[in-house]
Design a protein around this motif. Structure first.
Motif, PDB file in Angstrom:
ATOM      1  N   LEU A 127      -7.275   9.032  -5.767  1.00 50.68           N
ATOM      2  CA  LEU A 127      -8.491   9.744  -6.174  1.00 50.68           C
ATOM      3  C   LEU A 127      -9.634   9.292  -5.277  1.00 50.68           C
ATOM      4  N   LEU A 128      -9.369   9.280  -3.996  1.00 48.81           N
ATOM      5  CA  LEU A 128     -10.288   8.825  -2.962  1.00 48.81           C
ATOM      6  C   LEU A 128     -10.519   9.981  -2.002  1.00 48.81           C
ATOM      7  N   LEU A 129     -11.644   9.972  -1.323  1.00 46.81           N
ATOM      8  CA  LEU A 129     -12.096  11.172  -0.623  1.00 46.81           C
ATOM      9  C   LEU A 129     -11.894  11.132   0.886  1.00 46.81           C
ATOM     10  N   GLY A 130     -11.282  10.071   1.395  1.00 49.28           N
ATOM     11  CA  GLY A 130     -11.064   9.995   2.829  1.00 49.28           C
ATOM     12  C   GLY A 130     -10.110   8.880   3.183  1.00 49.28           C
ATOM     13  N   ARG A 131      -9.809   8.800   4.474  1.00 49.97           N
ATOM     14  CA  ARG A 131      -8.825   7.841   4.986  1.00 49.97           C
ATOM     15  C   ARG A 131      -9.480   6.496   5.279  1.00 49.97           C
ATOM     16  N   GLY A 132      -9.648   5.703   4.246  1.00 50.83           N
ATOM     17  CA  GLY A 132     -10.252   4.391   4.418  1.00 50.83           C
ATOM     18  C   GLY A 132      -9.248   3.281   4.190  1.00 50.83           C
ATOM     19  N   HIS A 133      -9.761   2.074   4.045  1.00 50.06           N
ATOM     20  CA  HIS A 133      -8.922   0.885   3.932  1.00 50.06           C
ATOM     21  C   HIS A 133      -7.991   0.953   2.725  1.00 50.06           C
ATOM     22  N   HIS A 134      -8.490   1.469   1.599  1.00 48.73           N
ATOM     23  CA  HIS A 134      -7.659   1.506   0.396  1.00 48.73           C
ATOM     24  C   HIS A 134      -6.428   2.383   0.606  1.00 48.73           C
ATOM     25  N   VAL A 135      -6.618   3.542   1.232  1.00 47.12           N
ATOM     26  CA  VAL A 135      -5.498   4.463   1.448  1.00 47.12           C
ATOM     27  C   VAL A 135      -4.533   3.908   2.493  1.00 47.12           C
ATOM     28  N   LYS A 136      -5.067   3.338   3.544  1.00 48.44           N
ATOM     29  CA  LYS A 136      -4.220   2.896   4.662  1.00 48.44           C
ATOM     30  C   LYS A 136      -3.516   1.572   4.402  1.00 48.44           C
ATOM     31  N   HIS A 137      -4.142   0.686   3.625  1.00 48.86           N
ATOM     32  CA  HIS A 137      -3.604  -0.660   3.468  1.00 48.86           C
ATOM     33  C   HIS A 137      -3.256  -1.011   2.022  1.00 48.86           C
ATOM     34  N   ASP A 138      -4.183  -0.784   1.090  1.00 48.51           N
ATOM     35  CA  ASP A 138      -3.954  -1.242  -0.278  1.00 48.51           C
ATOM     36  C   ASP A 138      -2.795  -0.503  -0.949  1.00 48.51           C
ATOM     37  N   LEU A 139      -2.717   0.807  -0.763  1.00 46.97           N
ATOM     38  CA  LEU A 139      -1.651   1.558  -1.415  1.00 46.97           C
ATOM     39  C   LEU A 139      -0.275   1.237  -0.826  1.00 46.97           C
ATOM     40  N   PRO A 140      -0.103   1.219   0.498  1.00 46.53           N
ATOM     41  CA  PRO A 140       1.206   0.801   1.030  1.00 46.53           C
ATOM     42  C   PRO A 140       1.591  -0.615   0.614  1.00 46.53           C
ATOM     43  N   THR A 141       0.605  -1.510   0.538  1.00 47.95           N
ATOM     44  CA  THR A 141       0.901  -2.876   0.109  1.00 47.95           C
ATOM     45  C   THR A 141       1.387  -2.901  -1.333  1.00 47.95           C
ATOM     46  N   ALA A 142       0.755  -2.108  -2.190  1.00 52.02           N
ATOM     47  CA  ALA A 142       1.162  -2.068  -3.598  1.00 52.02           C
ATOM     48  C   ALA A 142       2.560  -1.491  -3.763  1.00 52.02           C
ATOM     49  N   THR A 143       2.886  -0.463  -3.000  1.00 50.80           N
ATOM     50  CA  THR A 143       4.222   0.123  -3.126  1.00 50.80           C
ATOM     51  C   THR A 143       5.290  -0.805  -2.558  1.00 50.80           C
ATOM     52  N   ALA A 144       4.967  -1.522  -1.491  1.00 51.24           N
ATOM     53  CA  ALA A 144       5.924  -2.482  -0.931  1.00 51.24           C
ATOM     54  C   ALA A 144       6.226  -3.612  -1.900  1.00 51.24           C
ATOM     55  N   ALA A 145       5.263  -3.922  -2.754  1.00 49.30           N
ATOM     56  CA  ALA A 145       5.451  -4.984  -3.742  1.00 49.30           C
ATOM     57  C   ALA A 145       6.132  -4.483  -5.009  1.00 49.30           C
ATOM     58  N   ALA A 146       6.494  -3.206  -5.049  1.00 52.40           N
ATOM     59  CA  ALA A 146       7.157  -2.634  -6.228  1.00 52.40           C
ATOM     60  C   ALA A 146       8.467  -1.987  -5.797  1.00 52.40           C
ATOM     61  N   PRO A 147       9.444  -2.789  -5.369  1.00 47.65           N
ATOM     62  CA  PRO A 147      10.681  -2.211  -4.819  1.00 47.65           C
ATOM     63  C   PRO A 147      11.526  -1.479  -5.846  1.00 47.65           C
ATOM     64  N   GLY A 148      11.242  -1.655  -7.115  1.00 44.58           N
ATOM     65  CA  GLY A 148      12.012  -0.962  -8.133  1.00 44.58           C
ATOM     66  C   GLY A 148      11.593   0.471  -8.357  1.00 44.58           C
ATOM     67  N   VAL A 149      10.578   0.952  -7.617  1.00 44.41           N
ATOM     68  CA  VAL A 149      10.083   2.316  -7.781  1.00 44.41           C
ATOM     69  C   VAL A 149      10.178   3.032  -6.435  1.00 44.41           C
ATOM     70  N   ARG A 150      10.748   4.224  -6.438  1.00 45.49           N
ATOM     71  CA  ARG A 150      10.803   5.045  -5.215  1.00 45.49           C
ATOM     72  C   ARG A 150       9.492   5.820  -5.133  1.00 45.49           C
ATOM     73  N   THR A 151       8.714   5.558  -4.107  1.00 48.96           N
ATOM     74  CA  THR A 151       7.345   6.081  -4.068  1.00 48.96           C
ATOM     75  C   THR A 151       7.068   6.889  -2.820  1.00 48.96           C
ATOM     76  N   ARG A 152       6.133   7.801  -2.967  1.00 46.93           N
ATOM     77  CA  ARG A 152       5.487   8.485  -1.854  1.00 46.93           C
ATOM     78  C   ARG A 152       3.984   8.386  -2.077  1.00 46.93           C
ATOM     79  N   ILE A 153       3.244   8.347  -0.989  1.00 47.49           N
ATOM     80  CA  ILE A 153       1.785   8.297  -1.087  1.00 47.49           C
ATOM     81  C   ILE A 153       1.222   9.606  -0.550  1.00 47.49           C
ATOM     82  N   ALA A 154       0.522  10.318  -1.399  1.00 47.88           N
ATOM     83  CA  ALA A 154      -0.085  11.587  -0.988  1.00 47.88           C
ATOM     84  C   ALA A 154      -1.332  11.328  -0.158  1.00 47.88           C
ATOM     85  N   ALA A 155      -1.795  12.371   0.490  1.00 49.93           N
ATOM     86  CA  ALA A 155      -3.037  12.283   1.252  1.00 49.93           C
ATOM     87  C   ALA A 155      -4.219  12.121   0.297  1.00 49.93           C
TER      88      ALA A 155
END
Length: 307
Positions: A127-155
C-alpha cells in the motif's frame, strides 16, 4: 518457496519454566488475529488454507491470499483507514483471503501475518505509492525470512490512472471545481512523503504529470522529507508565477504525521489522504491480479534489478 518440514512427533515438555518465551507465543498469534480484523472491530472469518497437494474445491479456495502491506503510523486514524480500504477490497472480491501486515509501528507486523500463512501461497500488495526502500528491500527481506510461505510481491500502487482517479476525487471533496479552478491562477501541489531513492521520486513526478493532464493545470510534486521542494516552498514558487489558487493533493495512502504537516500548509484547500476511495480498492486488486498473472513477476524483477 520451500515447503515446511514434516512435523516431528511431539515430546513431553521438560519441567522447566517457559514464561520467558510467553511474549513471543502471545504476540505472534495476536498479530495474525489482528490481520483479520475489520474497521468496525469485528473479526473476519479465517479462511482455510488449501494443502498444496489437494485439488481446490473452487476458484476462491485456490486463490493466493492477498496480504496488503501498510507502512504503519502512530496516528490511530491510519489503521482505521487501512482497515476500511481492505473492507472495500473484500466487498469487490468476496471469498478472497485478505490480510494486513505492517512494516513497522502497528500490529500486525508483516512477519506475524506471513507466519499465519505457513504452507500457503500469498501475494504481497504494498500500500505504497512508489519504488522506494520498503518495496525494494524490506518486502523481499520479509519474504526471505518466511520460507514456509510461497510469495509474490506486487508492484507498488503508483503510478497508475486509478491512483489519479482517487487523487481527483479527493480534490473534488476538498472543493476543487474545474469550472472555477481551471484558469491561470490555479495549480496543485502533489504532496508526498519523500524518499532518497531516485525511482520513488520518478514515480511521484509521473503521477504529477498524469494528474496535470486530468486537471488541465500545473501539478508540482513536493515532499515532507528527504526531497525538495517542501510543500510551502512549492506553494511560494507557484504564487510567484501568479498561481495563487493552489490546492494540495495528499499523496498518502492513510493519515499520519507527514500527511498532516503537508495539509497544514493550506488547510482550507488540502485534500484528504487517498484512504478507502473506491478507485484505491480497485487498484489493490489490479496489482494483485497482475502479480498472479505474471509467470515471473516482472515488476518485482525490475525492482530488484534496480536496487
Amino acid at each position: 518457496m520451500t515447503e515446511p518440514a514434516p512435523e516431528q512427533p511431539q515430546q513431553p515438555p521438560p519441567p522447566t519454566d517457559n514464561t520467558a518465551h510467553l511474549p513471543a507465543r502471545v504476540t505472534g498469534p495476536l498479530g495474525v488475529q489482528l490481520s483479520l480484523v475489520s474497521r468496525n472491530g469485528t473479526r473476519r472469518p479465517m479462511h482455510r488454507t488449501r494443502h498444496p497437494d489437494r485439488p481446490a474445491a473452487d476458484n476462491g479456495a485456490s486463490a493466493p491470499a492477498l496480504v496488503a502491506v501498510a507502512h504503519g503510523s502512530r496516528d490511530p486514524q491510519a489503521l482505521r483507514t487501512v482497515l476500511a480500504l481492505l473492507d472495500r477490497v473484500r466487498d469487490l472480491r468476496p471469498g478472497l483471503d485478505v490480510r494486513l501486515g505492517h512494516i513497522e509501528l502497528n500490529a500486525p507486523l508483516l512477519p506475524d501475518t506471513l507466519d499465519g500463512l505457513r504452507g500457503a501461497e500469498a501475494v504481497l500488495v504494498p500500500l505504497l505509492l512508489g519504488r522506494g526502500h520498503h518495496v525494494k528491500h524490506d518486502l523481499p527481506t520479509a519474504t526471505a525470512a518466511a520460507p514456509g510461505v510461497r510469495t509474490r510481491i506486487a508492484a507498488p500502487l503508483g503510478p497508475h490512472p486509478l491512483l489519479v482517479e482517487a487523487l481527483y476525487g479527493r480534490l473534488v471533496e476538498a472543493g476543487w471545481d474545474a469550472a472555477d479552478h481551471g484558469g491561470r491562477r490555479a495549480a496543485v501541489v502533489l504532496a508526498g512523503a519523500g524518499s532518497r531513492d531516485p525511482d520513488s521520486a520518478q514515480d511521484t513526478r509521473r503521477t504529477a504529470r498524469l494528474l496535470a493532464e486530468r486537471l488541465g493545470v500545473p501539478v508540482v510534486p513536493a515532499y515532507a522529507s528527504a526531497n525538495t521542494p517542501t510543500v510551502p516552498a512549492a506553494l511560494r514558487a507557484l504564487a510567484a508565477r501568479g498561481r495563487h489558487r493552489a490546492f494540495v493533493a495528499s499523496y498518502f495512502t492513510a493519515p499520519g504525521r507527514f500527511a498532516s504537516a503537508c495539509a497544514d500548509a493550506v488547510p482550507h484547500r488540502a485534500a484528504a489522504p487517498l484512504g478507502a476511495h473506491p478507485a484505491m480498492a480497485r487498484l489493490v486488486l489490479h496489482r494483485y491480479d497482475q502479480a498472479r498473472a505474471a509467470v515471473a513477476p516482472a515488476d518485482v524483477v525490475s525492482l530488484l534489478a534496480s536496487a
